[in-house]
Design an enzyme around this catalytic site. Structure first.
Site: not given
Length: 247
Positions: A119, A93-95, A7-10
């Site tokens: 965020t 958003g995918t998250d 999981d790639i976040g900000n």
């Protein structure tokens, strides 16, 4: 036989390995490398890989990973047992959607409100019939503190104080803490009441970096018995999605 879930976040990237529903290992980093991915591929017999990203451009490690293993790129069009009624799924958003899938997978045939604190604060609702109806997005905890400092000349930058319980502040610092934290508390209660008005039974699932802080804000409220803390909800949702993926 395991699944590699990324999981790639900000700010951070979370990497987890699951065997069926069991979370074997998890790591959080600001800079993921191809070497660290190789180590996981060496340590575990990975059968499936899924990634989710809030960023448009691929990272260098993603390109290297594709050379070694088929990768499923999660998006909001992957059903995973959820009826998605979001009108613009390409902008979802995918998250957020992974968290919705995770909530439905962990608590099936139940009404679930998912609150994620990062965020931004996101609120999403999926009913007991697996209908995802949408949600809400508002500024996150730190974003609010930063905004008060950034957009004014006189207000200092304050950090959150979980021990603060007063209704009002008696100086500028405590007034800011009161405004931000009590504001979020009232916002949480308002959204929960609105989302669950027609539901006799429901779960309030808290996730994200500020999930535990939100639990503190709600611990003495009437909603406390319904709260479930799931700090790895997005990863669990991605793992649920990959387990149901046929490719």
């Amino acid at each position: 036989m395991a699944n590699l879930v990324i999981d790639i976040g900000n700010t951070f990237t979370k990497v987890a390995v699951f065997e069926n529903d069991d979370l074997l290992t998890i790591n959080q980093t600001k800079q993921l490398t191809a070497e660290s991915i190789d180590n996981l591929l060496y340590e575990h017999v990975i059968t499936k890989v899924i990634t989710s990203s809030v960023k448009k451009e691929k990272q260098s490690w993603q390109i290297e990973l594709e050379k070694k293993h088929p990768v499923i790129y999660f998006n909001s069009l992957i059903p995973a047992g959820v009826n998605n009624y979001y009108k613009t799924p390409d902008t979802l958003g995918t998250d957020r959607f992974a968290a919705v899938i995770g909530a439905h997978y962990l608590y099936p045939q139940q009404n679930n409100i998912i609150i994620s604190g990062g965020t931004c604060i996101t609120y999403d609702y999926i009913d007991s019939n697996a209908n995802y109806l949408g949600g809400s997005i508002s500024p996150g905890l730190n974003m609010r503190f930063n905004a008060l400092n950034h957009y004014t000349d006189a207000l200092p930058l304050i950090i959150a104080d979980a021990a603060f319980t007063a209704i009002y502040g008696n100086d500028t610092t405590s007034a800011i803490i009161s405004g931000v934290q009590n504001g979020i508390k009232y916002e949480l209660k308002g959204f929960i009441e609105s989302y669950t008005k027609a539901a006799e039974q429901y779960n309030i699932i808290l996730s994200g970096g500020d999930g535990i802080f939100f639990d503190t804000l709600l611990k003495n409220s009437i909603f406390a018995p319904y709260i479930k803390n799931e700090p790895h909800l997005v990863l669990k949702g991605l793992n649920a999605a990959i387990q149901q993926h046929n490719d």
